[in-house]
Design an enzyme around this catalytic site. Structure first.
Site, PDB file in Angstrom:
ATOM      1  CB  SER A  27      -0.918  -0.007   1.227  1.00 45.16           C
ATOM      2  OG  SER A  27      -0.140  -0.140   2.404  1.00 45.16           O
ATOM      3  CG  ASP A  83       5.786  -6.334   6.319  1.00 38.26           C
ATOM      4  OD1 ASP A  83       4.719  -5.754   6.108  1.00 38.26           O
ATOM      5  OD2 ASP A  83       6.263  -7.176   5.547  1.00 38.26           O
ATOM      6  CD  GLU A 102       7.849  -7.701  -1.619  1.00 40.55           C
ATOM      7  OE1 GLU A 102       6.916  -6.901  -1.686  1.00 40.55           O
ATOM      8  OE2 GLU A 102       8.176  -8.248  -0.554  1.00 40.55           O
ATOM      9  CE  LYS A 120       4.280  -0.855   7.645  1.00 36.33           C
ATOM     10  NZ  LYS A 120       4.424  -0.808   6.236  1.00 36.33           N
TER      11      LYS A 120
HETATM   12  C1  5RP Z   1       4.835  -7.422   0.601  1.00 38.64           C
HETATM   13  C2  5RP Z   1       5.746  -6.560   1.387  1.00 38.64           C
HETATM   14  C3  5RP Z   1       5.369  -5.136   1.554  1.00 38.64           C
HETATM   15  O1  5RP Z   1       6.371  -4.335   1.050  1.00 38.64           O
HETATM   16  C4  5RP Z   1       5.161  -4.865   3.014  1.00 38.64           C
HETATM   17  O2  5RP Z   1       4.181  -5.766   3.497  1.00 38.64           O
HETATM   18  C5  5RP Z   1       4.740  -3.425   3.273  1.00 38.64           C
HETATM   19  O3  5RP Z   1       3.457  -3.196   2.788  1.00 38.64           O
HETATM   20  P1  5RP Z   1       2.683  -1.845   3.019  1.00 38.64           P
HETATM   21  O4  5RP Z   1       3.409  -0.794   2.252  1.00 38.64           O
HETATM   22  O5  5RP Z   1       1.292  -2.146   2.490  1.00 38.64           O
HETATM   23  O6  5RP Z   1       2.647  -1.574   4.501  1.00 38.64           O
HETATM   24  O7  5RP Z   1       6.775  -6.958   1.863  1.00 38.64           O
HETATM   25  O8  5RP Z   1       5.290  -8.738   0.550  1.00 38.64           O
END
Ligand code: 5RP
Length: 227
Positions: A27, A83, A102, A120
């Protein structure tokens, strides 16, 4: 103020005409990709490599031309969310289940940029469960082997069924005990048959874009060499 939008769009500063750009998942990077799409409509010439089917769909929707791995030598810049982000810019990723693609793209990029809102930022990694992508075949055994490392595992599920990654695999989410040596954990995980990839991104981040929560929510850009 939308914090994800602020940091997501700031990453555009690092994009130049002609670049091959790795497009992350989530997101936060949603705002990077949407903005890139707007710039492409105004004449910016880039090609994207998506880290998930979800991102591929978004890139197509906003009009970013995509390119496949067999057509490129190297990715110039990859931009992705996280995360958890530790002070040394090590990360936990994979909350969205896209960690394998990724990691491949982050490692193939000359510059890996992480965008994340200040929620984060953590003093050390491990409050967020560590995602590990595993082969469905024999995953119960793979799970036991990982649990033998002292970790507690949960099979990620959606509506009572195992969550399937874009690669057709399962995700096990692990709670990491305090004081775990992450480098050592990563090494041990990678030695277990059935483990395909883990969500530890150690020593990969070149640039980190976040906000200063203690001050005035202004943009903070940190570089790997002066963490
Ligand atoms: C997906 C990821 C995302 O980059 C991570 O979950 C962060 O997501 P967001 O920007 O929605 O908080 O690792 O696999």
């Amino acid at each position: 103020m939308n914090q994800k939008k602020e940091v997501g769009e700031k990453a555009i500063d690092y994009i130049e005409d002609g670049m091959i750009v790795g497009l992350g998942t989530g997101s936060t990077v949603f705002f990077t990709i949407t903005k890139l799409g707007e710039l492409v409509q105004k004449g910016l010439s880039i090609k994207g490599i998506p880290t998930s089917k979800q991102t591929e769909k978004l890139a197509n929707k906003v009009g970013i031309p995509l390119i496949s791995f067999d057509e490129v030598e190297q990715i110039d810049v990859a931009i992705d969310g996280a995360d958890e982000v530790a002070p040394d810019l090590n990360l936990i990723k994979g909350g969205g289940g896209a960690l394998l693609r990724e990691k491949i793209i982050a490692n193939a990029a000359k510059t890996f940029i992480v965008v994340a809102d200040p929620n984060k930022n953590v003093p050390k990694l491990g409050s967020f469960p560590l995602p590990v992508e595993v082969l469905p075949f024999g995953f119960e055994m793979t799970k036991k082997k990982i649990q033998n490392l002292g970790l507690t595992a949960h099979l990620r599920q959606v509506q009572g069924k195992p969550f399937l990654t874009d690669n057709g695999n399962y995700i096990l989410d692990f709670l990491i005990p305090d004081m775990t040596n992450l480098k050592e954990l990563e090494r041990k995980l990678n030695l277990i048959p059935g483990v395909i990839e883990n969500g530890l991104f150690l020593g990969v981040t070149d640039i980190y874009i976040t906000l200063d929560r203690e001050e005035d929510n202004s943009i903070v850009v940190r570089h790997r060499n002066n963490v």
